[in-house]
Write a protein that holds these residues in place. Structure first.
Motif, PDB file in Angstrom:
ATOM      1  N   ARG A 125       0.833  -1.206   0.000  1.00  0.00           N
ATOM      2  CA  ARG A 125       0.000   0.000   0.000  1.00  0.00           C
ATOM      3  C   ARG A 125       0.870   1.259   0.000  1.00  0.00           C
ATOM      4  NH1 ARG A 125      -4.361  -3.038   3.682  1.00  0.00           N
ATOM      5  NH2 ARG A 125      -6.097  -3.050   2.190  1.00  0.00           N
ATOM      6  N   ALA A 126       1.991   1.214   0.704  1.00  0.00           N
ATOM      7  CA  ALA A 126       2.900   2.361   0.710  1.00  0.00           C
ATOM      8  C   ALA A 126       3.461   2.615  -0.687  1.00  0.00           C
ATOM      9  CB  ALA A 126       4.040   2.127   1.696  1.00  0.00           C
ATOM     10  N   ALA A 127       3.775   1.543  -1.399  1.00  0.00           N
ATOM     11  CA  ALA A 127       4.388   1.675  -2.721  1.00  0.00           C
ATOM     12  C   ALA A 127       3.397   2.149  -3.773  1.00  0.00           C
ATOM     13  CB  ALA A 127       4.996   0.343  -3.146  1.00  0.00           C
ATOM     14  N   THR A 128       2.145   1.694  -3.658  1.00  0.00           N
ATOM     15  CA  THR A 128       1.168   1.971  -4.711  1.00  0.00           C
ATOM     16  C   THR A 128       0.225   3.117  -4.378  1.00  0.00           C
ATOM     17  OG1 THR A 128      -0.420   0.380  -3.801  1.00  0.00           O
ATOM     18  CG2 THR A 128       1.189  -0.466  -5.407  1.00  0.00           C
ATOM     19  N   GLY A 129       0.079   3.435  -3.099  1.00  0.00           N
ATOM     20  CA  GLY A 129      -0.900   4.430  -2.696  1.00  0.00           C
ATOM     21  C   GLY A 129      -2.332   3.964  -2.887  1.00  0.00           C
ATOM     22  N   ARG A 130      -2.512   2.652  -2.984  1.00  0.00           N
ATOM     23  CA  ARG A 130      -3.839   2.091  -3.260  1.00  0.00           C
ATOM     24  C   ARG A 130      -4.432   1.440  -2.013  1.00  0.00           C
ATOM     25  NH1 ARG A 130      -2.389  -0.949  -8.988  1.00  0.00           N
ATOM     26  NH2 ARG A 130      -1.782   0.928 -10.151  1.00  0.00           N
ATOM     27  N   ARG A 131      -5.709   1.081  -2.118  1.00  0.00           N
ATOM     28  CA  ARG A 131      -6.477   0.635  -0.960  1.00  0.00           C
ATOM     29  C   ARG A 131      -6.726  -0.868  -0.925  1.00  0.00           C
ATOM     30  NH1 ARG A 131     -12.211   0.317  -0.828  1.00  0.00           N
ATOM     31  NH2 ARG A 131     -13.072   0.211   1.290  1.00  0.00           N
ATOM     32  N   LYS A 229       0.391  -5.876 -15.161  1.00  0.00           N
ATOM     33  CA  LYS A 229      -0.324  -4.890 -15.982  1.00  0.00           C
ATOM     34  C   LYS A 229      -0.909  -3.764 -15.140  1.00  0.00           C
ATOM     35  CE  LYS A 229      -3.135  -7.654 -18.192  1.00  0.00           C
ATOM     36  NZ  LYS A 229      -4.206  -8.115 -19.125  1.00  0.00           N
ATOM     37  N   ALA A 230      -1.428  -4.108 -13.953  1.00  0.00           N
ATOM     38  CA  ALA A 230      -2.092  -3.118 -13.107  1.00  0.00           C
ATOM     39  C   ALA A 230      -1.122  -2.343 -12.219  1.00  0.00           C
ATOM     40  CB  ALA A 230      -3.146  -3.799 -12.237  1.00  0.00           C
ATOM     41  N   GLY A 231       0.135  -2.778 -12.161  1.00  0.00           N
ATOM     42  CA  GLY A 231       1.072  -2.143 -11.241  1.00  0.00           C
ATOM     43  C   GLY A 231       0.813  -2.527  -9.795  1.00  0.00           C
ATOM     44  N   SER A 232       0.202  -3.688  -9.594  1.00  0.00           N
ATOM     45  CA  SER A 232      -0.072  -4.196  -8.248  1.00  0.00           C
ATOM     46  C   SER A 232       1.062  -5.105  -7.801  1.00  0.00           C
ATOM     47  CB  SER A 232      -1.392  -4.980  -8.229  1.00  0.00           C
ATOM     48  OG  SER A 232      -2.457  -4.199  -8.751  1.00  0.00           O
ATOM     49  N   VAL A 233       1.189  -5.287  -6.497  1.00  0.00           N
ATOM     50  CA  VAL A 233       2.260  -6.103  -5.920  1.00  0.00           C
ATOM     51  C   VAL A 233       1.745  -7.531  -5.730  1.00  0.00           C
ATOM     52  CG1 VAL A 233       3.778  -6.410  -3.929  1.00  0.00           C
ATOM     53  CG2 VAL A 233       3.272  -4.098  -4.771  1.00  0.00           C
ATOM     54  N   LEU A 282      11.046  -2.289  -3.397  1.00  0.00           N
ATOM     55  CA  LEU A 282       9.967  -2.389  -2.408  1.00  0.00           C
ATOM     56  C   LEU A 282      10.530  -2.503  -1.001  1.00  0.00           C
ATOM     57  CD1 LEU A 282       7.542  -4.844  -4.252  1.00  0.00           C
ATOM     58  CD2 LEU A 282       7.205  -2.388  -3.898  1.00  0.00           C
ATOM     59  N   MET A 283      11.513  -3.352  -0.831  1.00  0.00           N
ATOM     60  CA  MET A 283      12.076  -3.559   0.501  1.00  0.00           C
ATOM     61  C   MET A 283      12.745  -2.289   1.034  1.00  0.00           C
ATOM     62  SD  MET A 283      11.125  -6.596   1.231  1.00  0.00           S
ATOM     63  CE  MET A 283      12.003  -6.754   2.778  1.00  0.00           C
ATOM     64  N   ASP A 284      13.281  -1.477   0.146  1.00  0.00           N
ATOM     65  CA  ASP A 284      13.933  -0.244   0.590  1.00  0.00           C
ATOM     66  C   ASP A 284      12.947   0.822   1.047  1.00  0.00           C
ATOM     67  OD1 ASP A 284      16.559  -1.031   0.349  1.00  0.00           O
ATOM     68  OD2 ASP A 284      16.790  -0.307  -1.705  1.00  0.00           O
ATOM     69  N   LEU A 285      11.662   0.549   0.927  1.00  0.00           N
ATOM     70  CA  LEU A 285      10.657   1.486   1.454  1.00  0.00           C
ATOM     71  C   LEU A 285      10.482   1.350   2.958  1.00  0.00           C
ATOM     72  CD1 LEU A 285       7.881   1.205  -1.298  1.00  0.00           C
ATOM     73  CD2 LEU A 285       9.471   3.110  -0.930  1.00  0.00           C
ATOM     74  N   PHE A 286      11.023   0.291   3.553  1.00  0.00           N
ATOM     75  CA  PHE A 286      10.860   0.105   4.993  1.00  0.00           C
ATOM     76  C   PHE A 286      11.791   1.028   5.777  1.00  0.00           C
ATOM     77  CE2 PHE A 286       9.112  -4.147   3.810  1.00  0.00           C
ATOM     78  CZ  PHE A 286       7.895  -4.017   4.469  1.00  0.00           C
ATOM     79  N   SER A 287      11.356   1.369   6.977  1.00  0.00           N
ATOM     80  CA  SER A 287      12.103   2.328   7.801  1.00  0.00           C
ATOM     81  C   SER A 287      13.391   1.746   8.369  1.00  0.00           C
ATOM     82  CB  SER A 287      11.226   2.838   8.949  1.00  0.00           C
ATOM     83  OG  SER A 287      10.877   1.779   9.826  1.00  0.00           O
ATOM     84  N   SER A 288      13.650   0.445   8.135  1.00  0.00           N
ATOM     85  CA  SER A 288      14.969  -0.086   8.481  1.00  0.00           C
ATOM     86  C   SER A 288      16.049   0.628   7.662  1.00  0.00           C
ATOM     87  CB  SER A 288      15.018  -1.599   8.237  1.00  0.00           C
ATOM     88  OG  SER A 288      14.616  -1.904   6.910  1.00  0.00           O
TER      89      SER A 288
END
Length: 446
Positions: A125-131, A229-233, A282-288
């Motif tokens: 959700r952080a990466a895509t901004g989706r719900r 295609k959708a840019g989903s994870v 994706l993994m680099d989005l974590f606060s670690s």
């Protein structure tokens, strides 16, 4: 002190007397485990069982494997939890995961599989901004709210949102789309309608929390194509399949590579560790990583004892013929059970893969959760309860799978097959009374 006294003490101070919801089994509420080693467990009254439940699957090497135990002891002689920086063991384990699992470039450790799947959906959700999140009927991904629905559902709840717990906000459940497993067409429809708002699709590539439904190649390929295609994870929950079926998980077997992978159970032979790994971006989005927007923390993440257990487990899996052994025994069990039930005229589908087996008491096929609604729960549970009298432990809860470990022997399999025929005959001859309350038990185990 006997089991009844101990279990009464437990119920006075532990809700239900157990520390996980599916450890309290109807008809076995006084069970107290006193010893576990190799392929066997022993209760507090001295009864010994050849264990095919295997704690829902972690001890692939067998209970209390001496090499794993020694590695943990050695780690304890030089390290305990420092809670700052990183240890050499954590680095080596992350390097090993990146080497073995196709979809993993970087990884983080957790204490449970549920935590790993929770963080997978958070970062998606952080990466895509989706719900929205897509999950599949019959798949279990842990205790957190967004996936705590539609595991073992009653017939009238299939196709509707079916939470496994109260206390979940309706708006959280509404953000989860539940689709039928093995339906490529349902995947296409869902992405056609909602693709722009789907953050992630999470799937057990083999839904082992309802026994063993093998995925059809088109289904997993379609899921990969639609997410791309959708840019989903795309998240593969390999907490069960990872390392038990192959060192590279089901993604190695299927050739379908997810964006994120969750691991646990067999990765450390029963020590409490989970892992989340995947694409580096994706993994680099974590606060670690300083500045990462997706918060990630855990006091016990990467504890030296569990890291040592995982490294020792993987070393043994790579050095010894573990998979060859358990796959051969698993095949013998499935073939033997099929012959027994055919000979008795019992409708049965003996399913499984590698070291996993389960006998559904129904006619085939067994490709979707809806098919499993035909399973004779009374026969399933009654048969397994009768196995206990022969010193064989398969969890007597509806649809639950069984496991072979490296510690099981050909003689153990011979004993299981002899017990299976006697238990099936007795159940057919006598039928009940069998408490089938367990047939409606919902949820899984992490």
């Amino acid at each position: 002190m006997n089991q009844r006294v101990l279990s009464e003490r437990a119920r006075r101070v532990i809700p239900g007397g157990v520390n996980s919801g599916q450890r309290s089994v109807p008809g076995l509420t006084d069970l107290v485990i006193a010893h576990a080693e190799g392929a066997r467990i022993r209760d507090a009254d001295g009864r010994e069982y050849v264990d095919y439940h295997a704690a829902f699957g972690p001890p692939l090497l067998g209970h209390n494997d001496p090499d794993v135990a020694e590695a943990v002891a050695a780690a304890g002689r030089s390290l305990d939890l420092a809670g700052v920086g990183v240890t050499q063991g954590e680095i080596e384990l992350a390097e090993t995961l990146a080497e073995l699992v196709p979809g993993i470039e970087k990884s983080l450790l957790t204490s449970t599989g549920s935590e790993a799947t929770f963080h997978a959906l958070r970062v998606a959700r952080a990466a895509t901004g989706r719900r929205l999140v897509v999950k599949f009927q019959g798949c279990y991904h842990g205790w957190h709210d967004s996936v705590s629905l539609n595991v073992i559902s009653a017939p009238d709840r299939v196709g509707a949102r079916d939470p496994i717990s109260t206390g979940i906000l309706p708006e959280v459940l509404e953000a989860t789309l539940v689709l039928p497993f093995n339906s490529a067409e349902a995947v296409r429809r869902a992405f056609a309608e909602h693709g722009a708002d789907i953050a992630a699709a999470i799937v057990e590539p083999v839904p082992h929390n309802v026994g063993c439904l093998l995925p059809e190649p088109e289904f997993l390929r379609t899921l990969r194509e639609e997410c791309t295609k959708a840019g989903s994870v795309l998240v593969f929950d390999e907490v069960i399949t990872g390392f038990r079926h192959a060192l590279g998980g089901w993604q190695q077997i299927s050739g379908v590579t997810p964006d994120l992978t969750t691991l646990g159970k067999a990765i450390a032979n029963g020590y409490p560790v989970g892992a989340l790994g995947g694409r580096a971006d994706l993994m680099d989005l974590f606060s670690s990583r300083p500045g990462g927007p997706a918060f990630f923390a855990g006091t016990y993440n990467g504890h030296p004892a569990v890291v040592a257990a995982a490294l020792a487990t993987v070393r043994k899996l790579r050095a010894e013929p573990v998979h060859e052994h358990v796959f051969a025994l698993g095949a013998r069990i499935r073939e033997g059970l099929t012959a027994i039930f055919d000979g008795l005229g019992v409708p049965a589908v003996v399913a499984g893969y590698g070291s996993v087996f389960v006998a559904y008491f129904m006619t085939g096929p067994a490709r979707t959760y809806t098919d499993l609604l035909r399973n004779d729960a009374e026969m399933f549970i009654g048969y397994r309860r009768r196995l206990l009298g022969h010193g064989v432990f398969e969890l007597p809860l509806n649809l639950k799978r069984s496991h072979v470990s490296y510690a099981h022997t050909g003689a153990d399999v011979d004993h299981l097959l002899e017990a299976a025929e006697q238990a099936a005959r007795a159940q057919l001859a006598q039928g009940g009374p069998v408490d089938v309350a367990a047939a409606s038990t919902m949820g899984g185990a992490r």
